[in-house]
Design a protein around this motif. Sequence first.
Motif, PDB file in Angstrom:
ATOM      1  N   GLY A 267       0.814  -1.202   0.000  1.00  9.45           N
ATOM      2  CA  GLY A 267       0.000   0.000   0.000  1.00  9.45           C
ATOM      3  C   GLY A 267       0.849   1.254   0.000  1.00  9.45           C
ATOM      4  N   HIS A 268       0.327   2.285  -0.651  1.00 10.86           N
ATOM      5  CA  HIS A 268       0.977   3.595  -0.626  1.00 10.86           C
ATOM      6  C   HIS A 268      -0.025   4.638  -0.174  1.00 10.86           C
ATOM      7  CE1 HIS A 268       2.019   7.507  -2.687  1.00 10.86           C
ATOM      8  NE2 HIS A 268       3.076   7.297  -1.929  1.00 10.86           N
ATOM      9  N   ASP A 269       0.391   5.537   0.726  1.00 10.78           N
ATOM     10  CA  ASP A 269      -0.463   6.641   1.147  1.00 10.78           C
ATOM     11  C   ASP A 269      -1.758   6.064   1.740  1.00 10.78           C
ATOM     12  OD1 ASP A 269      -0.948   9.740   0.864  1.00 10.78           O
ATOM     13  OD2 ASP A 269      -2.691   8.860  -0.124  1.00 10.78           O
ATOM     14  N   TRP A 270      -2.920   6.494   1.246  1.00 12.16           N
ATOM     15  CA  TRP A 270      -4.186   5.965   1.771  1.00 12.16           C
ATOM     16  C   TRP A 270      -4.270   4.454   1.612  1.00 12.16           C
ATOM     17  CZ3 TRP A 270      -8.200   5.785   4.682  1.00 12.16           C
ATOM     18  CH2 TRP A 270      -8.778   6.955   5.206  1.00 12.16           C
TER      19      TRP A 270
ATOM     20  N   LYS B 246       8.357  16.652  -7.638  1.00 11.52           N
ATOM     21  CA  LYS B 246       9.466  16.250  -6.780  1.00 11.52           C
ATOM     22  C   LYS B 246      10.473  17.386  -6.694  1.00 11.52           C
ATOM     23  CE  LYS B 246      11.984  14.019 -10.569  1.00 11.52           C
ATOM     24  NZ  LYS B 246      12.570  12.757 -11.071  1.00 11.52           N
ATOM     25  N   ASN B 247      11.432  17.218  -5.782  1.00  9.43           N
ATOM     26  CA  ASN B 247      12.471  18.232  -5.572  1.00  9.43           C
ATOM     27  C   ASN B 247      11.862  19.613  -5.336  1.00  9.43           C
ATOM     28  OD1 ASN B 247      14.449  16.246  -5.990  1.00  9.43           O
ATOM     29  ND2 ASN B 247      14.504  16.640  -8.193  1.00  9.43           N
ATOM     30  N   LEU B 248      10.903  19.639  -4.425  1.00  2.54           N
ATOM     31  CA  LEU B 248      10.216  20.888  -4.114  1.00  2.54           C
ATOM     32  C   LEU B 248      11.119  21.830  -3.326  1.00  2.54           C
ATOM     33  CD1 LEU B 248       6.780  19.340  -3.053  1.00  2.54           C
ATOM     34  CD2 LEU B 248       7.340  20.435  -5.234  1.00  2.54           C
TER      35      LEU B 248
ATOM     36  N   ASP C  64       9.657  13.381   2.344  1.00  4.31           N
ATOM     37  CA  ASP C  64       8.204  13.407   2.483  1.00  4.31           C
ATOM     38  C   ASP C  64       7.810  14.317   3.644  1.00  4.31           C
ATOM     39  OD1 ASP C  64       5.492  12.851   2.315  1.00  4.31           O
ATOM     40  OD2 ASP C  64       5.723  10.682   2.549  1.00  4.31           O
ATOM     41  N   MET C  65       6.661  14.969   3.517  1.00  3.42           N
ATOM     42  CA  MET C  65       6.146  15.802   4.606  1.00  3.42           C
ATOM     43  C   MET C  65       5.573  14.945   5.739  1.00  3.42           C
ATOM     44  SD  MET C  65       4.217  19.033   2.816  1.00  3.42           S
ATOM     45  CE  MET C  65       2.978  17.989   2.053  1.00  3.42           C
TER      46      MET C  65
ATOM     47  N   LEU D 272      14.161   5.956   1.438  1.00  2.00           N
ATOM     48  CA  LEU D 272      14.725   6.283   0.134  1.00  2.00           C
ATOM     49  C   LEU D 272      14.782   7.801  -0.020  1.00  2.00           C
ATOM     50  CD1 LEU D 272      12.904   3.652  -2.136  1.00  2.00           C
ATOM     51  CD2 LEU D 272      15.192   3.504  -1.108  1.00  2.00           C
ATOM     52  N   ASP D 273      15.716   8.268  -0.817  1.00  2.00           N
ATOM     53  CA  ASP D 273      15.930   9.707  -0.972  1.00  2.00           C
ATOM     54  C   ASP D 273      14.945  10.279  -1.986  1.00  2.00           C
ATOM     55  OD1 ASP D 273      16.937  12.255  -0.852  1.00  2.00           O
ATOM     56  OD2 ASP D 273      18.645  11.833  -2.174  1.00  2.00           O
ATOM     57  N   CYS D 274      13.709  10.485  -1.514  1.00  2.00           N
ATOM     58  CA  CYS D 274      12.658  10.980  -2.402  1.00  2.00           C
ATOM     59  C   CYS D 274      11.565  11.610  -1.555  1.00  2.00           C
ATOM     60  CB  CYS D 274      12.086   9.842  -3.246  1.00  2.00           C
ATOM     61  SG  CYS D 274      11.347   8.504  -2.279  1.00  2.00           S
ATOM     62  N   GLY D 275      10.519  12.080  -2.231  1.00  2.00           N
ATOM     63  CA  GLY D 275       9.389  12.671  -1.544  1.00  2.00           C
ATOM     64  C   GLY D 275       8.301  11.660  -1.267  1.00  2.00           C
TER      65      GLY D 275
END
Length: 318
Positions: free
Chosen positions: A113-116, A192-194, A273-274, A293-296
Amino acid sequence: MINVMNTKFNPAEFSKPTMISVNGIELEVFEAGNQNAGKPIVLCHGFPENAFSWRHQVPALVKAGYHVIVPNQRGYGHSSCPTDVTDYDIEHLTGDLVALLDHYGYEKATFIGHDWGANVVWRLAQLHPKRVNKIINLALPYQERGEKPWIEFMEEIFGGDFYFVHFNRQPGVADAVLNENTSQFLRNIFRKNLPSIPPEPGMLMINLAKAEKPLGEPIMSDSELAVFVSAFEASGFTGSINWYRNLDRNWHLLAEVDPIIQHPTLMIYGERDMIPKFDSLPEFVPNVEVISLDCGHCIQQELPEETNQAILNWLGQY
């Protein structure tokens, strides 16, 4: 180490969905690798996504020998969108997945699962533990059931503009804005990269829907984004937002449920990620392994090869 770095997304994997009747509704289900019958793995998307968000994982999992089942969950795509808000509570959402297993004749499956979708998988393991083999969840850790219902708690902490709260306290307002700005909203959220800047005042999702200029960089091609846009132009956003409108109801439904999840679990965080990490995760999920992992937030779409590597290496331990 299982090498998946050369596994590329094949659009044909998502070309022929099937409508399946389960739990009193119809789900639009994308299936691959049925030659691997007996090794089911079910991929559960988040918001505002759908089954297509797993496009990079499907071929890698099929190659590894899994029967991959990817539903557009209720409220998404061409799956049923019931009108009653309570039809999107956690009993219905997990019930859909149990009925999907029944349809295929599986006693249990591994769920990703991802997110919700991660939240649904966590609760599936609590409500129907015998139907779950292993768990892999991305971005959203287990949420502890505290002393107050979740929306009430969030309103006290974050205020009425927090989008979880806004969805509940001002029903229909955000739905209309997102429906009117579907393409712009999805273009602006899948980034990404915000830059590290303070959030604008107001409600995040409405701000994203109205923003004429996106921040950061796109995480997908225009043709991939068009798949999401087309899906939400067809379904609208109310069904998917109704998942949020059941959080307090879910809090009550889970009152007598064992909070401890014993299944082997992999939790994958995005370092940018926030959503904060949950330091007490091992207390509630004692058999968990945690990686970052190095991501959002959109982990499996931002870093598909690294995500596939992490998933398959962990699955290979069992």
